[in-house]
Scaffold this motif. Structure first.
Motif, PDB file in Angstrom:
ATOM      1  N   LYS A   1      36.171  94.410 -51.262  1.00 54.50           N
ATOM      2  CA  LYS A   1      35.162  94.334 -52.307  1.00 54.50           C
ATOM      3  C   LYS A   1      35.776  93.645 -53.523  1.00 54.50           C
ATOM      4  O   LYS A   1      35.134  93.473 -54.527  1.00 54.50           O
ATOM      5  CB  LYS A   1      34.694  95.734 -52.688  1.00 54.50           C
ATOM      6  CG  LYS A   1      34.097  96.462 -51.528  1.00 54.50           C
ATOM      7  CD  LYS A   1      32.609  96.360 -51.545  1.00 54.50           C
ATOM      8  CE  LYS A   1      32.085  96.932 -50.260  1.00 54.50           C
ATOM      9  NZ  LYS A   1      30.679  96.935 -50.194  1.00 54.50           N
TER      10      LYS A   1
ATOM     11  N   GLY B   1      38.960  90.960 -55.442  1.00 54.69           N
ATOM     12  CA  GLY B   1      39.818  89.782 -55.313  1.00 54.69           C
ATOM     13  C   GLY B   1      41.243  90.189 -55.099  1.00 54.69           C
ATOM     14  O   GLY B   1      41.660  91.246 -55.524  1.00 54.69           O
TER      15      GLY B   1
ATOM     16  N   ARG C   1      44.604  87.387 -59.385  1.00 60.08           N
ATOM     17  CA  ARG C   1      43.925  87.074 -60.634  1.00 60.08           C
ATOM     18  C   ARG C   1      43.302  85.699 -60.509  1.00 60.08           C
ATOM     19  O   ARG C   1      43.897  84.774 -60.016  1.00 60.08           O
ATOM     20  CB  ARG C   1      44.904  87.079 -61.804  1.00 60.08           C
ATOM     21  CG  ARG C   1      45.365  88.483 -62.171  1.00 60.08           C
ATOM     22  CD  ARG C   1      46.156  88.429 -63.457  1.00 60.08           C
ATOM     23  NE  ARG C   1      45.369  87.857 -64.529  1.00 60.08           N
ATOM     24  CZ  ARG C   1      44.420  88.526 -65.176  1.00 60.08           C
ATOM     25  NH1 ARG C   1      44.161  89.755 -64.848  1.00 60.08           N
ATOM     26  NH2 ARG C   1      43.742  87.950 -66.143  1.00 60.08           N
ATOM     27  N   ARG C   2      42.075  85.581 -61.016  1.00 59.10           N
ATOM     28  CA  ARG C   2      41.337  84.359 -60.777  1.00 59.10           C
ATOM     29  C   ARG C   2      42.044  83.152 -61.387  1.00 59.10           C
ATOM     30  O   ARG C   2      42.204  82.125 -60.759  1.00 59.10           O
ATOM     31  CB  ARG C   2      39.949  84.505 -61.380  1.00 59.10           C
ATOM     32  CG  ARG C   2      39.051  83.402 -60.922  1.00 59.10           C
ATOM     33  CD  ARG C   2      37.675  83.615 -61.474  1.00 59.10           C
ATOM     34  NE  ARG C   2      36.802  82.577 -60.945  1.00 59.10           N
ATOM     35  CZ  ARG C   2      35.664  82.269 -61.502  1.00 59.10           C
ATOM     36  NH1 ARG C   2      35.270  82.881 -62.571  1.00 59.10           N
ATOM     37  NH2 ARG C   2      34.909  81.337 -60.981  1.00 59.10           N
TER      38      ARG C   2
ATOM     39  N   VAL D   1      30.634  84.672 -49.197  1.00 62.87           N
ATOM     40  CA  VAL D   1      31.480  84.352 -50.347  1.00 62.87           C
ATOM     41  C   VAL D   1      31.166  85.258 -51.535  1.00 62.87           C
ATOM     42  O   VAL D   1      31.639  85.039 -52.630  1.00 62.87           O
ATOM     43  CB  VAL D   1      31.384  82.871 -50.754  1.00 62.87           C
ATOM     44  CG1 VAL D   1      32.150  82.014 -49.773  1.00 62.87           C
ATOM     45  CG2 VAL D   1      29.945  82.435 -50.867  1.00 62.87           C
ATOM     46  N   ALA D   2      30.364  86.303 -51.303  1.00 65.27           N
ATOM     47  CA  ALA D   2      30.025  87.219 -52.398  1.00 65.27           C
ATOM     48  C   ALA D   2      31.122  88.247 -52.643  1.00 65.27           C
ATOM     49  O   ALA D   2      31.074  88.966 -53.619  1.00 65.27           O
ATOM     50  CB  ALA D   2      28.705  87.929 -52.124  1.00 65.27           C
ATOM     51  N   ASN D   3      32.092  88.374 -51.734  1.00 71.63           N
ATOM     52  CA  ASN D   3      33.167  89.310 -52.022  1.00 71.63           C
ATOM     53  C   ASN D   3      34.467  88.550 -52.293  1.00 71.63           C
ATOM     54  O   ASN D   3      34.734  87.518 -51.698  1.00 71.63           O
ATOM     55  CB  ASN D   3      33.325  90.347 -50.905  1.00 71.63           C
ATOM     56  CG  ASN D   3      33.835  89.746 -49.624  1.00 71.63           C
ATOM     57  OD1 ASN D   3      35.015  89.457 -49.520  1.00 71.63           O
ATOM     58  ND2 ASN D   3      32.958  89.544 -48.673  1.00 71.63           N
ATOM     59  N   PRO D   4      35.249  89.069 -53.245  1.00 75.50           N
ATOM     60  CA  PRO D   4      36.421  88.345 -53.716  1.00 75.50           C
ATOM     61  C   PRO D   4      37.411  87.973 -52.612  1.00 75.50           C
ATOM     62  O   PRO D   4      38.013  86.902 -52.662  1.00 75.50           O
ATOM     63  CB  PRO D   4      37.050  89.308 -54.709  1.00 75.50           C
ATOM     64  CG  PRO D   4      35.914  90.139 -55.187  1.00 75.50           C
ATOM     65  CD  PRO D   4      35.011  90.292 -54.011  1.00 75.50           C
TER      66      PRO D   4
ATOM     67  N   ALA E   1      35.953  85.019 -50.802  1.00 75.10           N
ATOM     68  CA  ALA E   1      35.841  83.884 -51.726  1.00 75.10           C
ATOM     69  C   ALA E   1      37.208  83.213 -51.868  1.00 75.10           C
ATOM     70  O   ALA E   1      37.326  81.985 -51.837  1.00 75.10           O
ATOM     71  CB  ALA E   1      35.331  84.358 -53.079  1.00 75.10           C
ATOM     72  N   THR E   2      38.259  84.036 -51.999  1.00 79.46           N
ATOM     73  CA  THR E   2      39.607  83.498 -52.133  1.00 79.46           C
ATOM     74  C   THR E   2      40.072  82.887 -50.815  1.00 79.46           C
ATOM     75  O   THR E   2      40.744  81.857 -50.789  1.00 79.46           O
ATOM     76  CB  THR E   2      40.568  84.625 -52.575  1.00 79.46           C
ATOM     77  OG1 THR E   2      39.944  85.375 -53.608  1.00 79.46           O
ATOM     78  CG2 THR E   2      41.865  84.063 -53.081  1.00 79.46           C
TER      79      THR E   2
ATOM     80  N   ASP F   1      41.678  92.512 -58.621  1.00 83.51           N
ATOM     81  CA  ASP F   1      41.979  92.396 -60.047  1.00 83.51           C
ATOM     82  C   ASP F   1      41.911  93.705 -60.807  1.00 83.51           C
ATOM     83  O   ASP F   1      42.821  94.069 -61.541  1.00 83.51           O
ATOM     84  CB  ASP F   1      40.901  91.489 -60.662  1.00 83.51           C
ATOM     85  CG  ASP F   1      41.482  90.162 -61.041  1.00 83.51           C
ATOM     86  OD1 ASP F   1      42.607  89.875 -60.589  1.00 83.51           O
ATOM     87  OD2 ASP F   1      40.803  89.434 -61.773  1.00 83.51           O
TER      88      ASP F   1
END
Lengths: 361, 325
Positions: free
Chosen positions: A6, A8, A11-12, A52-55, A58-59, A272
């Protein structure tokens, strides 16, 4: 089945910075230096994942994109949205469009999907790497060379290590409560097993007051934690959550009751918010996966085979079915972890692999 | 009809009206029997805290269900409003920090999405089921795209006070839920709009012939539901100190289940926002109670399902039921 991500894993901004650096390195021709351009010409790279809705994913998707840029090949992201039929249909369509010249890195929506996907890719002459979910009796070496590898993370030792971090945070004696994932998910089962092992090894010093599945859901974790505070009160010395999202839900419930920072929480994923909570002393620790690595290496290994750099059929089994590395992040190493986020070396194909996958009972 | 059967049906009617409250009271007695901590002030506060966001959501959604329609966009609207609110207060992604001014923005955004629901549903004559389902996906999609799937963390403590702050020992979120209930109750009982909703839900054709502005009422009801969902988004962001596309996961089911358990009929015209509050409390007390009573996780879901069936069976008004679909 990797619903539990749920959050990332990095850190973005650090991630974006790192990604930009890697892309630049790729553009300068540093990666895959000996790669004969002609051999990889015309191939398409693709990552297939839940959403791609979960970190995490997406990463994961971004990791693949950066790798594709570094080698100058077209890149596609396919999302299943939790629907196996859609996942498989999209893959078939892409195989059709690329005439089989497809390198696919897939996190199958459900274990049985992996077999269908592998068979389709083999038939079309493409290459595939699977992540997390596959039937136990489906092995890459039975589909040489098209089924390149299967990558996963071992939940048992990871959960055991993070549970021990929790125990030491409250002095190693007392009761804990534990939040699990969806009961039928393999990672949920493994993580529960790891927790049970850790508790057993304390020889009765740590007791499990209650275990509840919160289905990887933050809100559900929040409500369960509230009920636990009523039921057990100050008997709760620590909270084990099978992922960070549920850990954050429990932490917010503790905060509502003025207990944040007093009752330590641990989670898994390294999102994060969890890393920030470790810094604030509210989380006793988390486990950071490396989705940039899984997203890029699942493409880099098959591409190395296509380019003739390796012959995958001749690689040992621990290079075909392997675990990645999870990093235990606690207050002792959080500063160092944040200063040196994990980097991916596209040429070091198995550098982060930690042993061949084990099949339990 | 004999006097005897009239009396029976009158008492059945009374039972039906009181059924949700009886279920709630029965649950409380049962749980308290197993664990007396259930009645502690601390647990009461925790229960209300868990009920706050579902109550806010149910206030708007009840009006929709009373009209015989359904709003499936709840999760999308809540998620987008939570993400936008998180991005407008002090956070770790951008430099914007407008503080509590983010609240009206989120409410307006929710209202706009609700308006879009209603307008499309009316003007395109598409079923509310599909229109709102689509709008929900649009909301989730935008929330995902804005953050590229990641999470925004809130550092604005004033904003978080909306959930964490306490007045007279009761969390702010509970006061906000109470205020939402009062607003919804006044709308339902004291406005023409409130009466029209019942009229539409009972019989739309008659309502139209009576000169009720059906289309305007419907669009307004969806807009109102959007505003309440926007408020729920604000509360969710304040509660978790973050905004992300997945923040409202599971909210839709809880909302609809609570409304139905409370005795509001999916066929429209029967029910009230008071019923919905009781419905939310039943769902929340049950979840809390199963942990307190130490019921095996494996059977909890089954118990929840049985309770929903029992509550609906008790609360359903069968006199108007010509056929059962």
């Amino acid at each position: 089945m990797s619903d539990f991500f749920k959050g990332g894993a990095m850190r973005r901004r650090t991630f974006l910075k790192g990604a930009a650096g890697l892309a630049a390195a790729g553009a300068a021709g540093m990666t895959f230096p000996g790669l004969a351009r002609a051999q990889t010409e015309g191939w398409t790279l693709a990552n297939s994942l839940r959403s791609v809705a979960n970190p995490y994913h997406a990463t994961f998707a971004k990791g693949g994109e950066d790798f594709a840029k570094s080698v100058g090949l077209p890149y596609e992201v396919l999302v299943t949205e939790g629907n196996s039929e859609k996942g498989i249909a999209d893959i078939k369509a892409l195989l059709q469009r690329t005439g089989g010249k497809l390198i696919l890195n897939v996190d199958p929506n459900d274990s049985p999907d992996a077999r269908v996907i592998v068979e389709e890719v083999k038939k079309a002459g493409g290459y595939v790497v699977t992540q997390w979910n596959k039937p136990d009796d489906l092995h890459p070496w039975d589909f040489d060379p098209n089924y390149v590898a299967h990558m996963s993370f071992d939940g048992v030792p990871t959960a055991e290590a993070i549970a021990n971090a929790l125990f030491s945070a409250f002095g190693g004696e007392g009761g804990i409560v534990a939040l699990g994932g969806i009961l039928s998910n393999v990672p949920a089962i493994e993580r529960k097993l790891g927790l049970d092992n850790a508790i057993a090894k304390t020889g009765g010093k740590v007791t499990l007051l209650d275990f509840q599945p919160a289905d990887w859901n933050e809100q559900k974790a929040f409500d369960i934690m509230q009920a636990w505070l009523t039921r057990f009160g100050d008997q709760v010395k620590g909270v084990f959550a099978a992922n960070d999202g549920m850990g954050m839900g429990a932490l917010e419930a503790l905060r509502q009751n003025g207990l944040a920072g007093q009752v330590p929480v641990v989670g898994i994923d390294g999102i994060d918010a969890a890393l920030a909570a470790v810094e604030a002393g509210e989380f006793a620790g988390t486990v950071a996966w490396d989705p940039t690595w899984t997203g890029s290496m699942g493409l880099a290994i098959p591409l190395a085979h296509v380019a003739g750099k390796i012959d995958i059929a001749k690689e040992p089994k621990e290079h075909r079915e392997f675990y990645g590395t999870g990093i235990i992040v606690t207050k002792d190493n959080i500063a160092e972890y944040k200063a040196n986020p994990p980097k991916v070396d596209y040429n070091d194909l198995w550098g982060k692999a930690t042993g061949q996958i084990q099949y339990r009972g | 009809m004999t006097a005897g059967s009239a009396r029976t049906s009158a008492s059945a009617e009374r039972l039906r009206q009181w059924a949700p409250l009886l279920v709630l009271a029965g649950l409380c007695v049962l749980i308290g029997f197993f664990n007396t901590n259930f009645y502690s002030f601390g647990n009461l506060v925790r229960l209300l805290n868990s009920a706050a966001i579902p109550i806010v959501l149910c206030m708007g959604a009840t009006f929709i269900i009373l009209m015989g329609s359904i709003d499936l966009s709840v999760e999308g609207v809540v998620a987008l409003c939570a993400v936008i609110a998180s991005l407008l207060v002090a956070n770790d992604v951008n430099q914007v920090a407008i503080g509590l001014a983010a609240v009206p923005v989120a409410l307006a955004l929710g209202g706009a999405m609700g308006f879009a629901n209603g307008w499309l549903h009316i003007k395109l004559k598409t079923p509310s089921f599909m229109t709102t389902l689509g709008m929900g996906f649009v909301g989730l999609g935008i929330a995902t795209a804005i953050l590229a799937g990641l999470t925004v963390r809130i550092s604005d403590q004033t904003f978080r006070y909306l959930s964490l702050g306490r007045v007279f020992g009761i969390p702010m979120a509970v006061w906000i839920a109470l205020a939402s209930f009062i607003v919804a109750y006044v709308i339902q009982e004291r406005t023409r709009f409130g009466r029209w909703i019942y009229a539409i839900g009972t019989d739309e054709v008659t309502a139209r012939q009576a000169g009720i502005p059906i289309e305007r009422t419907r669009i307004l009801a969806f807009t109102l539901a959007g505003v309440f969902a926007g408020m729920a988004g604000v509360l969710a962001a304040a509660q978790f100190g973050q905004g992300c596309a997945l923040i409202a996961n599971g909210r839709l089911f809880t909302t609809v289940a609570a409304i139905v358990v409370g005795g509001t009929a999916l066929s429209g015209g029967v029910g009230s926002v008071v019923n919905s509050v009781i419905g939310v409390l039943i769902v929340v007390v049950l979840a809390n109670g199963m942990v307190l009573m130490g019921i095996q996780p494996y059977v909890q879901q089954g118990v929840q399902g049985l309770l929903i069936i029992a509550a609906v069976a008790l609360a359903l008004d069968r006199s108007r039921l010509a056929v059962v679909k």
